[in-house]
Every structure is written in C-alpha cells, then in structure tokens.
Design an enzyme around this catalytic site. Structure first.
Site, mmCIF file in Angstrom:
data_model
loop_
_atom_site.group_PDB
_atom_site.id
_atom_site.type_symbol
_atom_site.label_atom_id
_atom_site.label_comp_id
_atom_site.label_asym_id
_atom_site.label_seq_id
_atom_site.Cartn_x
_atom_site.Cartn_y
_atom_site.Cartn_z
ATOM 1 C CG HIS A 41 15.523 60.007 -49.043
ATOM 2 N ND1 HIS A 41 15.016 59.644 -47.916
ATOM 3 C CD2 HIS A 41 14.226 60.434 -49.659
ATOM 4 C CE1 HIS A 41 13.825 59.711 -47.484
ATOM 5 N NE2 HIS A 41 13.232 60.252 -48.863
ATOM 6 C CD GLU A 91 18.229 58.639 -46.332
ATOM 7 O OE1 GLU A 91 18.886 59.709 -46.497
ATOM 8 O OE2 GLU A 91 16.825 58.332 -46.509
ATOM 9 C CB CYS A 125 12.353 63.073 -47.005
ATOM 10 S SG CYS A 125 11.248 63.115 -48.137
HETATM 11 N N1 GLN Z 1 5.751 63.097 -48.532
HETATM 12 C C1 GLN Z 1 6.002 62.157 -47.383
HETATM 13 C C2 GLN Z 1 5.206 63.186 -45.962
HETATM 14 O O1 GLN Z 1 4.466 64.031 -46.303
HETATM 15 C C3 GLN Z 1 7.334 62.651 -47.082
HETATM 16 C C4 GLN Z 1 8.020 61.627 -48.130
HETATM 17 C C5 GLN Z 1 9.491 61.116 -47.624
HETATM 18 O O2 GLN Z 1 9.832 61.292 -46.570
HETATM 19 N N2 GLN Z 1 10.217 60.440 -48.429
HETATM 20 O O3 GLN Z 1 5.529 62.568 -45.182
#
Ligand code: GLN
Length: 187
Positions: free
Chosen positions: A166, A168, A81
C-alpha cells in the site's frame, strides 16, 4: 477536457484511501460495485482488502466479464495488495502471473519497506505490507518493476500495474500520479 474519472472497486477493503489520494491529485472518483459503474470511467483501481471476500462480491454482482472487457479496452488499471491477487491467473486472470497470498507471514508479520520502482522517478517509494502477497511466477509479458529482499512485489503488463503493498496509506502520491499520467496519455 475535465479531470479524469477513476473507478475504485468498492465491494470491500481499503477503497477510501485510494479515493482520497486520487482526489488529492485532481481526479474525480466513482465507487464501483455493479457493472454499470464501469461505464465512462477512464481508469480503475483495485484496492487492498480480502481477496476472498472481493472475489465472492465480483461473482455475486456479475462483475467478472465486465471487468475483463474493461481491461481489454486498454484502460489503465492499478491493483494494490488484494488487488494484485484479483488480477492474477487464478482470480480474474487479467495478468499472466501467480500471486502467493500472505507470502510474508500473517498479520503480525506486516512491515514497511522502501521499494525502488522501475519507472518511478524521485527515489524509492514507501510501501506498507499488510499480509502482503508476492508474485511467485509470471509469464514473459509481465515485467517485474519492484522487489523486496529478492521477492517480486510489483509488476507491469500492458495497461496494468500491480503492487503487493500500500502506498495510498502514506503521503507519497507518486504511484497514483504515474497511474494518472497513463490515464491522461490515453484520453
Ligand atoms: N492477505 C490479503 C488477501 O489475501 C491481502 C491483504 C491486503 O490487501 N492488505 O486477500
């Protein structure tokens, strides 16, 4: 040879869930906050969270160059992410791809989906997407290994794997297992 030591970037965000998953698989973990924390680790996880906050923390702690050097050493890296965003061209510049932030809409648009990941045996893996990015563009050295509704959400380049979601947070350790297998192969 003992169990591998995996660093988890711990400036902000969901690093603890990664540590739990890695420990459950027999790895030792170390929270990485300053450059010295990278010494002696066998692999590194960049967790989810807020990429803006983490980018500020990386600059504040002088972690940018050491992270680039660590990557150049060939050690495996797993980004999830916000971790995927950190790896892209406009952040650490470690992967030849451009992440589009919040590409599925805002928090309210968070969702879960099963993702078929190339190279992962045993069927699709359950992914939790929280304001997740997409891989909007990528260079020829990047292999897209997973998509959702035609949107690229997982990629591999050299020693790096990045996923927009994710795993995890759930109960399926296969992605971390794959990562640890690469760590073991290189030790
Ligand atoms: N939207 C977040 C960002 O731009 C990322 C979201 C996440 O890691 N769950 O940093």
């Amino acid at each position: 040879m003992g169990s591998p030591l995996i660093g988890v970037l711990a400036l902000q965000g969901g690093f603890e869930a990664h540590e739990r998953m890695l420990r459950r698989l027999g790895a030792r973990t170390r929270e990485v906050r300053v450059p010295d924390d990278l010494d002696g680790i066998d692999g590194l996880v960049l967790p989810g969270g807020e990429s803006t906050t983490m980018t500020l923390g990386i600059a504040r702690e002088g972690l940018g160059e050491p992270l680039r050097a660590f990557t150049a050493s060939g050690a495996p890296i797993l980004g999830s992410c916000a971790g995927l965003i950190l790896l892209d061209r406009e952040h650490l510049g470690l992967m030849d791809l451009r992440a589009e932030r919040n590409a599925f809409g805002r928090q309210v648009r968070s969702f879960e989906a099963d993702v078929d990941l190339l190279g992962l045996d045993g069927g699709p893996i359950h992914g939790v997407f929280i304001r997740a990015p997409q891989i909007a563009e990528h260079g020829p050295g990047v292999e897209i290994i997973g998509s959702v509704d035609g949107h690229a959400v997982a990629a591999r380049e050299q020693n790096m794997i990045a996923v927009a979601f994710h795993t995890e947070l759930g109960d399926d350790p296969r992605l971390h297992q794959l990562f640890l297998e690469r760590v073991a192969a290189l030790r």
